[in-house]
Structure formats: C-alpha cells, structure tokens
Design a protein around this motif. Structure first.
Motif, short mmCIF file in Angstrom:
data_model
loop_
_atom_site.label_atom_id
_atom_site.label_comp_id
_atom_site.label_asym_id
_atom_site.label_seq_id
_atom_site.Cartn_x
_atom_site.Cartn_y
_atom_site.Cartn_z
N GLY A 22 2.15 28.45 -0.79
CA GLY A 22 0.78 28.72 -0.36
C GLY A 22 0.09 29.74 -1.23
N HIS A 59 12.52 17.69 2.40
CA HIS A 59 12.59 19.15 2.33
C HIS A 59 13.87 19.67 2.97
N TYR A 102 -4.21 25.24 4.59
CA TYR A 102 -2.81 25.26 4.14
C TYR A 102 -1.90 25.83 5.23
N ASN A 103 -2.32 26.92 5.85
CA ASN A 103 -1.49 27.53 6.89
C ASN A 103 -1.26 26.58 8.06
N ILE A 159 6.76 23.16 8.97
CA ILE A 159 7.85 24.04 9.40
C ILE A 159 8.39 23.57 10.75
N ASP A 173 9.71 29.60 2.11
CA ASP A 173 9.30 28.95 0.87
C ASP A 173 7.84 28.52 0.93
N TYR A 174 7.34 28.26 2.14
CA TYR A 174 5.94 27.87 2.28
C TYR A 174 5.00 29.03 1.92
N ASP A 175 5.47 30.26 2.11
CA ASP A 175 4.64 31.41 1.71
C ASP A 175 4.45 31.42 0.20
N ALA A 185 1.25 24.03 6.77
CA ALA A 185 2.57 24.66 6.67
C ALA A 185 3.22 24.77 8.04
#
Length: 399
Positions: free
Chosen positions: A98, A84, A125-126, A133, A93-95, A129
């Motif tokens: 998700g 990544h 998922y959060n 991150i 980008d994770y938003d 993420a």
C-alpha cells in the motif's frame, strides 16, 4: 469510503485504461528498490516478461470500475487470496504494498494526484486490503484445522522423477519430516520454492497437482519452458528439470479454487499442452470416486509432447464412462489411431459434449481458454457450468 471518494476513484478510470501498466511497472520497481527481499516472494520471470504488471494493472482497473460494489469481484479475490496464502503472504505485507502503490500514484500522476485523490485511493486500497486479509485469514484458519495441512513452507524430498514427454517431467514429492500431508480437491495446485542460481534468489511457482490424491506423496508435472523470441527460458521449470531424485524443495499446502465439483454431473475436460495436468487429476479422481460420464478433449503440437497418452488410453480401455478426442497439430495425413489432425475444435465433437447438466473444465493458455469458452457459450452452455484455470498471472475474466 465516502461517495465523493468513490467518484474520485471512478474519475481515474480513463487514466488506468491508458496508463495503468506505466503505473504498475513503476510501482514494482519502486517496491523492489526499497524491499529487495520481496524478490523471493514474487515471480521474477513474470516481472521480466511484463505479465505481472499487466495483471496488476487489470486488477486495479477492475477494482476502480467496481468501487461501488467490490463484492462482485469476490471470486477473483478468492483466487488471488488462495495464491497469497500459498506464498505465505501476511497482513503486514499489505502495508508495504500500500505504501509503495500510493507513493507511485503520487509520483507517476504528478499534479493530477491531488491530496483529495491520494486520500481517496488510500481509503480504497485500505478497504481492499481489509477484504483480502479477511479472505486469507479464513484460508489460513482452514489449513490449521485440516488434517495434514500446514501454513508457510514445508520441506519435501523428490523421491521419483518420471519423463512424461520431451517437455514434461513428473516429480513425486514426499514430506521430508515423514508426517501426514493434506488431502486436496482435484484441480488445485502447490506452490514450489527453489533456489534459482541465475538470480541468486529463492523463487516460487505454482504447479497443478497432476494425480488423484495419494496419502504418501504429491505429484506435480512440470513443462520445461524453453526460450522464445519474446521470452527467456523458464527459470524455475528449468531448475526443476535439472534436479535429481533425493533433492529437496519447499512446498506450501494445496490451494486454488479451480476444482472438480463433487456431484453426479457429466464431466467435459478440455486442455491444451501442459494444461492437461489439473484435468488429469480430475480424471483420475473421477475414476476412483463417482465414475461420472466423462469426455476427454486434449490438444498438443506433435507426438513428442503428448504427455500421459498411455495413462488416459488405459483408463478409457477399462471404463465405459470415458470417451476421448485427441488433437495433434502436426499429425501426418496417413496417420490416424483415432487422433484428429489440427488444433482442438469443439465443433468436431459437439454432439459428444452436449450432455445434460454437464460441467466443463478448461485449462491452457489464455487464447485457448477464451476461444473454447466462447465456443461453449455458442453451444448455449450455461456459463455457471464452465470452469477454467489460466496458468500464470490472471488475465482472463469470462464468467
């Protein structure tokens, strides 16, 4: 996450086992429909051949199976994080991912996706993420602290192209700005970004660094992927093979967690086809540094695709620490020159590779890695001493 949410996640494991790829296929189509700009971030070749949806389905399933203790997946997550960072993926980008993943769960599962289940997967998922991150933030920080390193894309000029076999060319990449470049650990890769005319898109790919570090340039060696019944021509590899000296490409800083360990352990390097590239970097690095006892094992289809033959032979002639075993699938019965007929067979060099405390490095297609990993384990090699790199989306999980 609450205990009840974890139970709900685990309850979806059978669905993920049976229909995970349906979900991930839907997810990618949905996300690209809403964010077509992301097609320049993702490997569209792996989207077309299904490898990416398969890999993501496996990753989602693994996360669900280990939801009580996702830390056991940390090495896998670090590998994903490395890639990544090499693609310049950012926290925001994770938003996007998700949002479309959760929407896909709702739309694909229908009535099964209760509000409670959707809430559980959103929390899961959060949590994932946040882990990713944080991993990637650490990698980005290291790049800012490392001499010659950078984040994002940087322009490099192809100053030399060398044909290594009928399929493989080496590209010598020099920074267009003339500034320093970052050192790397043998086994790591670069992400390369080129414009693919057939798609009308910029496309990234990862290619192993194929030499010991040189302060002026990076070298990658790329196999031209030709069409088979089950797959089209490699879009980026073919684009690179058509490039000329003086052309430029975008490059991200060296990345990857497949790397030569810095110690005095004997080294066994086992490769198939273009899997030779990171192991050649390890061999050349060992030649420049520790000169540890090394066994070189390489397999190829026929003599026309035997890349780096002379390089390895020269090192072996000049060294007392290197011993090689080379396998040629199409070898004629009357030929020899120290080459073994057939595919790589570790039984045929078993005595040579059973070295005390040796480290074993595998690189090649997934079936190649699995077969030889199992052979090594069968020889009672400690799994912690076996390292491997699979090109493309990760489908092998052995350690």
């Amino acid at each position: 996450m609450t205990d009840n949410q974890k139970k709900l996640i685990k309850a979806t494991i059978p669905i993920l086992q049976s229909s995970g790829e349906i979900l991930t296929d839907y997810f990618y189509k949905r996300m690209f429909q809403h964010h077509p700009e992301l097609k320049s971030v993702f490997n569209m070749g792996n989207q077309a051949n299904g490898k990416q949806k398969h890999a993501l389905a496996g990753a989602v399933l693994a996360y669900a199976e280990h939801i009580d203790n996702p830390s056991v997946l940390i090495n896998v997550l670090k590998g994903i994080g490395n890639k990544h960072v090499s693609l310049n993926i950012q926290a925001q980008d994770y938003d996007i991912v998700g949002r479309h993943l959760i929407a896909s769960i709702q739309e694909v599962l229908g009535d099964v996706a209760t509000a409670e289940l959707v809430e559980a997967w959103t929390a899961a998922y959060n949590e994932l993420a946040e882990i990713m991150i944080n991993i990637e933030a650490e990698f980005y920080l290291k790049n800012t602290e490392k001499t010659g390193a950078w984040n994002g894309w940087r322009n490099f000029t192809i100053k030399e192209i060398v044909t290594e076999s009928e399929e493989i060319k080496s590209f010598y990449l020099y920074p267009t700005d003339g500034k320093e470049i970052a050192n790397y650990t043998a086994g790591q890769y670069l992400s390369i970004q080129v414009f693919v005319e057939q798609l009308g898109l910029l496309q990234p790919r990862q290619y192993s660094l194929s030499s010991a570090f040189h302060p002026n340039y990076y070298r990658i060696s790329v196999k031209k992927e030709t069409a088979l019944a089950t797959q089209p021509d490699g879009l980026v590899s073919n684009t690179l093979h058509q490039m000329k000296e003086g052309d430029t490409v975008n490059v991200s800083a060296p990345a990857g967690n497949f790397s030569l360990q810095d110690n005095d352990a004997p080294i066994v390097l086992i490769s198939g086809g273009v899997g030779v590239t990171p192991l050649l970097s390890m061999l050349e690095t060992n030649q420049k540094t520790n000169k540890n006892k090394t066994i070189w094992i390489h397999g190829f289809r026929n003599a026309s695709v035997h890349a780096f033959k002379e390089v390895v032979a020269t090192i072996e002639e000049e060294s007392d620490w290197l011993e090689s075993y080379v396998f040629n699938e199409d070898l004629e019965e009357n030929s020899s020159n120290g080459i073994i007929k057939g595919r790589v067979d570790l039984e045929k060099c078993k005595e040579a590779i059973l070295l005390e405390n040796a480290h074993y490095y595998l690189c090649g297609p997934a079936p190649f890695i699995k077969a030889h990993y199992e052979s090594l384990v069968g020889f009672n090699i400690d799994k912690s001493n076996i390292f491997y790199e699979e090109f493309g989306p990760q489908s092998v999980s052995l350690n």
